[in-house]
Design a protein around this motif. Sequence first.
Motif, short mmCIF file in Angstrom:
data_model
loop_
_atom_site.label_atom_id
_atom_site.label_comp_id
_atom_site.label_asym_id
_atom_site.label_seq_id
_atom_site.Cartn_x
_atom_site.Cartn_y
_atom_site.Cartn_z
N GLU A 218 -0.60 -22.76 -11.17
CA GLU A 218 -1.07 -21.67 -12.03
C GLU A 218 -0.24 -20.44 -12.02
O GLU A 218 0.21 -19.91 -12.99
N THR A 235 -1.51 -23.50 -22.63
CA THR A 235 -2.79 -23.46 -21.80
C THR A 235 -2.65 -22.85 -20.72
O THR A 235 -1.46 -22.86 -20.34
N PRO A 237 -4.97 -22.74 -17.17
CA PRO A 237 -6.28 -23.14 -16.50
C PRO A 237 -6.26 -21.98 -15.28
O PRO A 237 -5.52 -21.85 -14.56
N VAL A 244 -10.35 -22.88 -18.74
CA VAL A 244 -9.14 -23.15 -19.36
C VAL A 244 -8.96 -22.01 -20.76
O VAL A 244 -9.79 -22.15 -21.65
#
Length: 375
Positions: A218, A235, A237, A244
């Motif tokens: 991340e 994207t 998450p 997400v």
Amino acid sequence: MKRFWIAAAAALVASACATTGCSSMFPHTNKIEEISPSLFVYFDVGQREPLSSTIFVPTAGLREKRHSLTVEGSMMKQMRERLNNRHTREIRSGKIKMVFVSERLARRGLFPVLNALMTDEDVSDRLYLAVLRGEMDEKTKRGIAEQEAFDFYLYRMFRHYDRRGGIAVTDLHAFMSRYFNGYGDPTAPVFHLEQNRFVYEGIGAFRRDRLVLVLNGEQNGLFELIRRNRNFQATLPLADMRVVLSSVRSNRNVQISEKGGLELSLRMTARIEEYQGTLDLGNRRDAFRLREAIARRLEQQIQGVLERLQAAESDPAAFGMLTFGPMHPSPWPRDRWQQIWSKMPVSVRCVIQLTNLGTVFPRRPEGSASESPPP
């Protein structure tokens, strides 16, 4: 008479082309036949000498299978000459598009290697750099060589993410520009080998020319949101929140006071791509709670990323470039910025707007009252 001499010169040139196969009469400018057969080169620490160099070249024959060539040496040009002595075609740096270096070499310092590449007049402007974790032994090299045109597809991946974002793609000139800048540090993508295939792991943060930190998971995506004034992440998450985000756009605003404090403000827009939590996003109050929880969580995580970078005395987001302008110099000297940045108090503020909640709302019965907006 003039026409005669023109015709004679043309005949002489045609005769030279016929005897030399239209190749250049000057060996240093012959880039048609004597061209490098590889797009990929790998540098590591040698076992007997300071450096080792590995390339993957075609095997002579009708079906050109690839095999690896590895040499060791103390200088770049010396290794190039040894590679030429072991292959039937001259190794030319103009065709090479990707340079991978081992993690242990990157942690020792890359300036001698990159300086030799910068001074090579044949090196392309788009020479991508990357760090490779793990050992590349002979068995791994054979496995890589068996993959058809692996270097071509790897190069296509670099080109794709260079335009789209999502991977911290870095080329030679961008890396060296940050190296000589002093108010910012270079970055490079970090890969590891998994079943002889290159797998992206995260962003490598450097201090000058030495790798000091790898941001993966991340933290890789979070750093992409702050590395420039305007950023995009396809994207993002957030596993602990079971959500997400997609199409994340962030505008960075940085204020640095002369007393030594940094305030980072991010204005973000995103859409929820997937949510597996317990809140009911059809309820406006729950949607508001989730939005605020995401903003606070991003503030905490980005703060953690910045603290890791400060502990490593690395400034890959180039905050130091924001300390001066065209009409005023920086209050801090260039050669001490990393130490000043490492002790600077930092605060983070995120404001996020959700353009889509990523859920299908049931149709309300006719005549039912809609919920009032959250306070």
